[in-house]
Design an enzyme around this catalytic site. Sequence first.
Site, PDB file in Angstrom:
ATOM      1  N   ASP A   1       0.849  -1.191   0.000  1.00  0.00           N
ATOM      2  CA  ASP A   1       0.000   0.000   0.000  1.00  0.00           C
ATOM      3  C   ASP A   1       0.887   1.245   0.000  1.00  0.00           C
ATOM      4  O   ASP A   1       2.111   1.162  -0.213  1.00  0.00           O
ATOM      5  CB  ASP A   1      -1.027  -0.032   1.150  1.00  0.00           C
ATOM      6  CG  ASP A   1      -0.411   0.205   2.523  1.00  0.00           C
ATOM      7  OD1 ASP A   1       0.826   0.413   2.611  1.00  0.00           O
ATOM      8  OD2 ASP A   1      -1.170   0.195   3.511  1.00  0.00           O
ATOM      9  N   HIS A   2       0.264   2.392   0.245  1.00  0.00           N
ATOM     10  CA  HIS A   2       0.986   3.669   0.142  1.00  0.00           C
ATOM     11  C   HIS A   2       2.099   3.842   1.183  1.00  0.00           C
ATOM     12  O   HIS A   2       2.978   4.663   0.993  1.00  0.00           O
ATOM     13  CB  HIS A   2      -0.012   4.827   0.283  1.00  0.00           C
ATOM     14  CG  HIS A   2      -0.830   4.754   1.540  1.00  0.00           C
ATOM     15  ND1 HIS A   2      -1.913   3.906   1.655  1.00  0.00           N
ATOM     16  CD2 HIS A   2      -0.719   5.387   2.731  1.00  0.00           C
ATOM     17  CE1 HIS A   2      -2.446   4.038   2.866  1.00  0.00           C
ATOM     18  NE2 HIS A   2      -1.733   4.920   3.538  1.00  0.00           N
TER      19      HIS A   2
ATOM     20  N   CYS B   1       2.509  -3.687   4.034  1.00  0.00           N
ATOM     21  CA  CYS B   1       1.721  -2.481   4.322  1.00  0.00           C
ATOM     22  C   CYS B   1       2.385  -1.822   5.529  1.00  0.00           C
ATOM     23  O   CYS B   1       3.585  -2.028   5.746  1.00  0.00           O
ATOM     24  CB  CYS B   1       0.243  -2.801   4.530  1.00  0.00           C
ATOM     25  SG  CYS B   1      -0.161  -3.850   5.933  1.00  0.00           S
TER      26      CYS B   1
ATOM     27  N   THR C   1       1.938  -2.353   8.782  1.00  0.00           N
ATOM     28  CA  THR C   1       2.298  -3.374   9.769  1.00  0.00           C
ATOM     29  C   THR C   1       2.466  -4.763   9.168  1.00  0.00           C
ATOM     30  O   THR C   1       2.996  -5.657   9.840  1.00  0.00           O
ATOM     31  CB  THR C   1       1.168  -3.490  10.820  1.00  0.00           C
ATOM     32  OG1 THR C   1      -0.053  -3.820  10.123  1.00  0.00           O
ATOM     33  CG2 THR C   1       0.990  -2.188  11.595  1.00  0.00           C
TER      34      THR C   1
ATOM     35  N   HIS D   1       7.563 -25.045   8.872  1.00  0.00           N
ATOM     36  CA  HIS D   1       6.461 -25.732   9.569  1.00  0.00           C
ATOM     37  C   HIS D   1       5.078 -25.422   8.994  1.00  0.00           C
ATOM     38  O   HIS D   1       4.195 -26.266   9.062  1.00  0.00           O
ATOM     39  CB  HIS D   1       6.460 -25.351  11.054  1.00  0.00           C
ATOM     40  CG  HIS D   1       7.551 -26.026  11.834  1.00  0.00           C
ATOM     41  ND1 HIS D   1       7.598 -26.044  13.210  1.00  0.00           N
ATOM     42  CD2 HIS D   1       8.657 -26.717  11.416  1.00  0.00           C
ATOM     43  CE1 HIS D   1       8.673 -26.703  13.616  1.00  0.00           C
ATOM     44  NE2 HIS D   1       9.339 -27.110  12.545  1.00  0.00           N
TER      45      HIS D   1
ATOM     46  N   HIS E   1       4.020 -31.871  10.103  1.00  0.00           N
ATOM     47  CA  HIS E   1       3.505 -30.531   9.806  1.00  0.00           C
ATOM     48  C   HIS E   1       2.446 -30.573   8.705  1.00  0.00           C
ATOM     49  O   HIS E   1       1.566 -29.724   8.656  1.00  0.00           O
ATOM     50  CB  HIS E   1       4.647 -29.593   9.423  1.00  0.00           C
ATOM     51  CG  HIS E   1       5.689 -29.531  10.492  1.00  0.00           C
ATOM     52  ND1 HIS E   1       5.431 -29.020  11.742  1.00  0.00           N
ATOM     53  CD2 HIS E   1       6.970 -29.969  10.513  1.00  0.00           C
ATOM     54  CE1 HIS E   1       6.519 -29.126  12.496  1.00  0.00           C
ATOM     55  NE2 HIS E   1       7.465 -29.702  11.770  1.00  0.00           N
TER      56      HIS E   1
END
Length: 152
Positions: free
Chosen positions: A8-9, A65, A67, A98, A133
């Site tokens: 994103d920006h 983004c 976060t 995993h 797994h």
Amino acid sequence: MKLAIGNDHTAVDLKNTIVEHLTQRGIEVINVGTDTTDSFDYPLSGLRVGRLVASGEADGGVLICGTGVGISLAANKVSGIRACVCSEPYSAAMSKRHNNANIIAFGARVVGDEMAKLIVDSWLDAEYEGGRHQRRVDLITEIEQTGAIEGA
Ligand code: RB5
């Protein structure tokens, strides 16, 4: 190898840094993110990258983004996607070993350029271990496909 990348920006500069890094590694990159700092809704990039990975047009994806959270949430709505947000290389490697993560995500407001490169490299260089797994990854897929798993 071909990877899709979206952002994103908040993450245009970091996206460009990672595209350059991947290109230097000999990886072909499909850029479906925004290239301007105008406000951009991250679910669009999450969906685009998710679709490319789920369809097999890309071998994997990178999402960035602010976060890494929102954009990975969006990608994870695409059937078959396992997008993992990682802020350090250990989790990035384990997400492949995993969890067989097919998309790695991180935050441009969380990690710097060099950490981001380490995260991407750790995910790329790790190998899925399968074995016990696989049963757990299959259970996640079952939840995705049926909304339930036996014993829950
Ligand atoms: C944009 O302000 C921010 O919300 C976005 O980049 C991301 O961090 C969302 O999860």
